[in-house]
Design a protein around this motif. Sequence first.
Motif, PDB file in Angstrom:
ATOM      1  N   THR A  68       0.866  -1.356   0.234  1.00 18.56           N
ATOM      2  CA  THR A  68      -0.100   0.045  -0.038  1.00 18.56           C
ATOM      3  C   THR A  68       0.858   1.172   0.024  1.00 18.56           C
ATOM      4  O   THR A  68       1.681   1.442   0.704  1.00 18.56           O
ATOM      5  CB  THR A  68      -1.226  -0.047   1.261  1.00 18.56           C
ATOM      6  OG1 THR A  68      -0.174  -0.086   2.565  1.00 18.56           O
ATOM      7  CG2 THR A  68      -1.941  -1.127   1.040  1.00 18.56           C
ATOM      8  N   TRP A  72      -3.639   5.453   0.882  1.00 19.08           N
ATOM      9  CA  TRP A  72      -4.613   4.482   0.244  1.00 19.08           C
ATOM     10  C   TRP A  72      -5.716   4.506   0.791  1.00 19.08           C
ATOM     11  O   TRP A  72      -6.824   4.225   0.396  1.00 19.08           O
ATOM     12  CB  TRP A  72      -3.957   3.016   0.439  1.00 19.08           C
ATOM     13  CG  TRP A  72      -3.833   2.361   1.680  1.00 19.08           C
ATOM     14  CD1 TRP A  72      -2.776   2.516   2.639  1.00 19.08           C
ATOM     15  CD2 TRP A  72      -4.742   1.592   2.195  1.00 19.08           C
ATOM     16  NE1 TRP A  72      -3.162   1.735   3.679  1.00 19.08           N
ATOM     17  CE2 TRP A  72      -4.350   1.114   3.667  1.00 19.08           C
ATOM     18  CE3 TRP A  72      -6.185   1.190   1.897  1.00 19.08           C
ATOM     19  CZ2 TRP A  72      -5.190   0.536   4.616  1.00 19.08           C
ATOM     20  CZ3 TRP A  72      -6.852   0.390   2.689  1.00 19.08           C
ATOM     21  CH2 TRP A  72      -6.210   0.285   3.992  1.00 19.08           C
ATOM     22  N   ARG A  73      -5.799   4.704   2.407  1.00 14.21           N
ATOM     23  CA  ARG A  73      -6.910   4.704   3.034  1.00 14.21           C
ATOM     24  C   ARG A  73      -7.983   5.787   2.486  1.00 14.21           C
ATOM     25  O   ARG A  73      -9.210   5.593   2.859  1.00 14.21           O
ATOM     26  CB  ARG A  73      -6.954   4.825   4.481  1.00 14.21           C
ATOM     27  CG  ARG A  73      -6.352   3.699   5.231  1.00 14.21           C
ATOM     28  CD  ARG A  73      -6.056   4.125   6.638  1.00 14.21           C
ATOM     29  NE  ARG A  73      -5.093   3.052   7.066  1.00 14.21           N
ATOM     30  CZ  ARG A  73      -5.236   1.997   7.563  1.00 14.21           C
ATOM     31  NH1 ARG A  73      -6.295   1.395   7.464  1.00 14.21           N
ATOM     32  NH2 ARG A  73      -4.322   1.166   8.143  1.00 14.21           N
ATOM     33  N   THR A  74      -7.761   7.003   1.863  1.00 15.93           N
ATOM     34  CA  THR A  74      -8.669   7.832   1.225  1.00 15.93           C
ATOM     35  C   THR A  74      -9.202   7.352  -0.316  1.00 15.93           C
ATOM     36  O   THR A  74     -10.008   8.369  -0.585  1.00 15.93           O
ATOM     37  CB  THR A  74      -7.909   9.191   1.222  1.00 15.93           C
ATOM     38  OG1 THR A  74      -6.830   9.144   0.504  1.00 15.93           O
ATOM     39  CG2 THR A  74      -7.261   9.624   2.591  1.00 15.93           C
ATOM     40  N   SER A  75      -8.809   6.379  -0.817  1.00 14.04           N
ATOM     41  CA  SER A  75      -9.091   6.030  -1.863  1.00 14.04           C
ATOM     42  C   SER A  75     -10.300   4.720  -1.945  1.00 14.04           C
ATOM     43  O   SER A  75      -9.924   3.896  -1.427  1.00 14.04           O
ATOM     44  CB  SER A  75      -7.717   5.472  -2.912  1.00 14.04           C
ATOM     45  OG  SER A  75      -8.147   4.675  -4.020  1.00 14.04           O
ATOM     46  N   ARG A  76     -11.306   5.250  -2.659  1.00  7.99           N
ATOM     47  CA  ARG A  76     -12.114   4.062  -2.797  1.00  7.99           C
ATOM     48  C   ARG A  76     -11.733   2.765  -3.317  1.00  7.99           C
ATOM     49  O   ARG A  76     -12.025   1.731  -3.033  1.00  7.99           O
ATOM     50  CB  ARG A  76     -13.778   4.604  -3.702  1.00  7.99           C
ATOM     51  CG  ARG A  76     -14.216   5.729  -2.933  1.00  7.99           C
ATOM     52  CD  ARG A  76     -15.600   6.092  -3.929  1.00  7.99           C
ATOM     53  NE  ARG A  76     -15.161   6.194  -5.395  1.00  7.99           N
ATOM     54  CZ  ARG A  76     -15.957   6.258  -6.247  1.00  7.99           C
ATOM     55  NH1 ARG A  76     -17.005   5.786  -6.251  1.00  7.99           N
ATOM     56  NH2 ARG A  76     -15.372   6.581  -7.341  1.00  7.99           N
ATOM     57  N   ARG A  79      -9.259   0.970  -1.137  1.00  8.87           N
ATOM     58  CA  ARG A  79      -9.865   0.304   0.048  1.00  8.87           C
ATOM     59  C   ARG A  79     -10.583  -0.998  -0.588  1.00  8.87           C
ATOM     60  O   ARG A  79     -10.357  -1.894   0.140  1.00  8.87           O
ATOM     61  CB  ARG A  79     -11.003   1.237   0.618  1.00  8.87           C
ATOM     62  CG  ARG A  79     -10.370   2.360   1.501  1.00  8.87           C
ATOM     63  CD  ARG A  79     -11.049   3.006   2.169  1.00  8.87           C
ATOM     64  NE  ARG A  79     -12.374   3.372   1.834  1.00  8.87           N
ATOM     65  CZ  ARG A  79     -12.896   4.429   1.328  1.00  8.87           C
ATOM     66  NH1 ARG A  79     -12.058   5.561   1.198  1.00  8.87           N
ATOM     67  NH2 ARG A  79     -14.027   4.837   0.868  1.00  8.87           N
ATOM     68  N   THR A  83      -9.503  -4.721   0.926  1.00 10.69           N
ATOM     69  CA  THR A  83     -10.644  -5.623   1.254  1.00 10.69           C
ATOM     70  C   THR A  83     -10.676  -7.015   0.794  1.00 10.69           C
ATOM     71  O   THR A  83     -10.849  -7.915   1.263  1.00 10.69           O
ATOM     72  CB  THR A  83     -12.092  -5.106   1.278  1.00 10.69           C
ATOM     73  OG1 THR A  83     -11.969  -3.736   1.890  1.00 10.69           O
ATOM     74  CG2 THR A  83     -13.164  -5.886   1.712  1.00 10.69           C
TER      75      THR A  83
END
Length: 112
Positions: A68, A72-76, A79, A83
Amino acid sequence: MRIYLSGPMSGLPDFNYPAFHTTAALLRHVGYCVMNPAETGVRPDWAYADYLRHDLQILLAQAEGVATLPGWRTSRGARLEVTVAEMLGLPIAPVITWLRRAGRPDAQTKGC
């Protein structure tokens, strides 16, 4: 080991491609086989969903782990990729962790 590179693209200058390309080069230099979604490039006839379908197919079919990028956590999309990787039981870690692992004797970094 085949590593999929996941991070933010949408809304960033040059779709964050410079960060993807630099990071892919670093990971390849230490021996990883890297699947870099930025290498798809911009396709004028593609919508967001087309990129997502393309990249998820690569992740599903080829990845043995996910590296990552910062943000990366701000990207749909990122994420979703993380997942999916979690559900597949793939190891997921920040790029720096993969780079540090490459120096260990037990690291599987034989390239593609």
